[in-house]
Scaffold this motif. Sequence first.
Motif, PDB file in Angstrom:
ATOM      1  N   LYS A  45       0.866  -1.189   0.000  1.00 34.87           N
ATOM      2  CA  LYS A  45       0.000   0.000   0.000  1.00 34.87           C
ATOM      3  C   LYS A  45       0.893   1.226   0.000  1.00 34.87           C
ATOM      4  CE  LYS A  45      -3.423   2.924   0.678  1.00 34.87           C
ATOM      5  NZ  LYS A  45      -2.837   4.065  -0.016  1.00 34.87           N
ATOM      6  N   LEU A 104      -4.426  -5.671   0.112  1.00 35.70           N
ATOM      7  CA  LEU A 104      -5.081  -4.481  -0.454  1.00 35.70           C
ATOM      8  C   LEU A 104      -6.601  -4.613  -0.419  1.00 35.70           C
ATOM      9  CD1 LEU A 104      -2.739  -3.760  -3.482  1.00 35.70           C
ATOM     10  CD2 LEU A 104      -3.056  -2.315  -1.463  1.00 35.70           C
ATOM     11  N   ARG A 105      -7.105  -5.778  -0.779  1.00 37.05           N
ATOM     12  CA  ARG A 105      -8.558  -6.008  -0.763  1.00 37.05           C
ATOM     13  C   ARG A 105      -9.121  -5.803   0.644  1.00 37.05           C
ATOM     14  NH1 ARG A 105      -9.626 -11.890  -0.952  1.00 37.05           N
ATOM     15  NH2 ARG A 105      -9.300 -11.547   1.262  1.00 37.05           N
ATOM     16  N   ARG A 108      -9.044  -2.159   1.776  1.00 36.98           N
ATOM     17  CA  ARG A 108     -10.139  -1.388   1.158  1.00 36.98           C
ATOM     18  C   ARG A 108     -11.460  -1.630   1.881  1.00 36.98           C
ATOM     19  NH1 ARG A 108      -9.267   1.000  -3.948  1.00 36.98           N
ATOM     20  NH2 ARG A 108      -7.343   0.334  -4.944  1.00 36.98           N
ATOM     21  N   LYS A 109     -11.688  -2.869   2.287  1.00 35.20           N
ATOM     22  CA  LYS A 109     -12.937  -3.218   2.985  1.00 35.20           C
ATOM     23  C   LYS A 109     -13.084  -2.459   4.308  1.00 35.20           C
ATOM     24  CE  LYS A 109     -13.590  -7.921   1.254  1.00 35.20           C
ATOM     25  NZ  LYS A 109     -13.568  -9.342   1.644  1.00 35.20           N
ATOM     26  N   GLU A 111     -12.560   0.593   4.758  1.00 30.20           N
ATOM     27  CA  GLU A 111     -13.078   1.935   4.447  1.00 30.20           C
ATOM     28  C   GLU A 111     -12.649   2.962   5.500  1.00 30.20           C
ATOM     29  OE1 GLU A 111     -17.307   1.508   3.888  1.00 30.20           O
ATOM     30  OE2 GLU A 111     -17.022   0.384   2.023  1.00 30.20           O
ATOM     31  N   THR A 116      -6.451   7.171   1.111  1.00 31.75           N
ATOM     32  CA  THR A 116      -6.718   7.353  -0.311  1.00 31.75           C
ATOM     33  C   THR A 116      -6.075   6.216  -1.097  1.00 31.75           C
ATOM     34  OG1 THR A 116      -4.759   8.735  -0.553  1.00 31.75           O
ATOM     35  CG2 THR A 116      -6.848   9.860  -0.114  1.00 31.75           C
ATOM     36  N   TRP A 117      -6.548   6.043  -2.323  1.00 32.25           N
ATOM     37  CA  TRP A 117      -6.073   4.962  -3.178  1.00 32.25           C
ATOM     38  C   TRP A 117      -5.568   5.547  -4.481  1.00 32.25           C
ATOM     39  CZ3 TRP A 117      -5.673   0.323  -0.988  1.00 32.25           C
ATOM     40  CH2 TRP A 117      -6.350   0.152   0.226  1.00 32.25           C
ATOM     41  N   ASP A 121      -1.663   1.411  -5.873  1.00 31.57           N
ATOM     42  CA  ASP A 121      -2.351   0.555  -4.910  1.00 31.57           C
ATOM     43  C   ASP A 121      -3.142  -0.519  -5.646  1.00 31.57           C
ATOM     44  OD1 ASP A 121      -1.393   2.039  -2.721  1.00 31.57           O
ATOM     45  OD2 ASP A 121      -2.951   3.533  -3.049  1.00 31.57           O
ATOM     46  N   SER A 122      -2.406  -1.373  -6.332  1.00 31.24           N
ATOM     47  CA  SER A 122      -3.010  -2.396  -7.169  1.00 31.24           C
ATOM     48  C   SER A 122      -2.211  -3.688  -7.033  1.00 31.24           C
ATOM     49  CB  SER A 122      -3.008  -1.920  -8.629  1.00 31.24           C
ATOM     50  OG  SER A 122      -3.256  -2.985  -9.493  1.00 31.24           O
TER      51      SER A 122
END
Length: 181
Positions: A45, A104-105, A108-109, A111, A116-117, A121-122
């Motif tokens: 990240k 990363l997944r 993101r969950k 929140e 920020t993304w 961030d992939s």
Amino acid sequence: MRFYIGFLPDSQFIAQYERIITDISALFGLTDLAKKARTPHITIKSPGEIEDIFPVERMLSYYEFSASDLMTSIGDVDVFNEGEEVIHFPVENPRIQELAGIVLRDLRKLELPGVTWGRYDSSDKLMHITIAKRSEIKNKGDEVLDYLRSQRFSLPLRLESLAIFRKENGRTSIHSSYPFL
């Protein structure tokens, strides 16, 4: 707090990395690179701001990744140029890529407010360990790259933990780490 998340290699790789940095710093007179004292890592990240790091700490503490899945070898030296040339060791291991995607997944969950993304961030980004940036090598990028490519490295890389890095006053430190099984 300014933070980012990454994989940390074992002490054997860190010692080899530090020798490489010391050698090129001395050979090419790169005092800024030597002063940087970068901790080798693979960023998952990219840096961002967060008010409360506890949910991230809790999330990372639950993972039970196996260190045996996170071993590879580094031999190549490459460069990418996204406005700032970065000389790096590419890390090609599908399991490392997969686990970065899981982190990363899950992040993101959560929140989390303020997180920020960006484009880095992939889970399909180039996994790598930075050796030097243009600002640290000034006008010697081609010479440093040629020298490093001539070394024909064969470095065992074993990742041993996930880490939260803290960026403060231009310095990066390890805020906390979470060892693999």
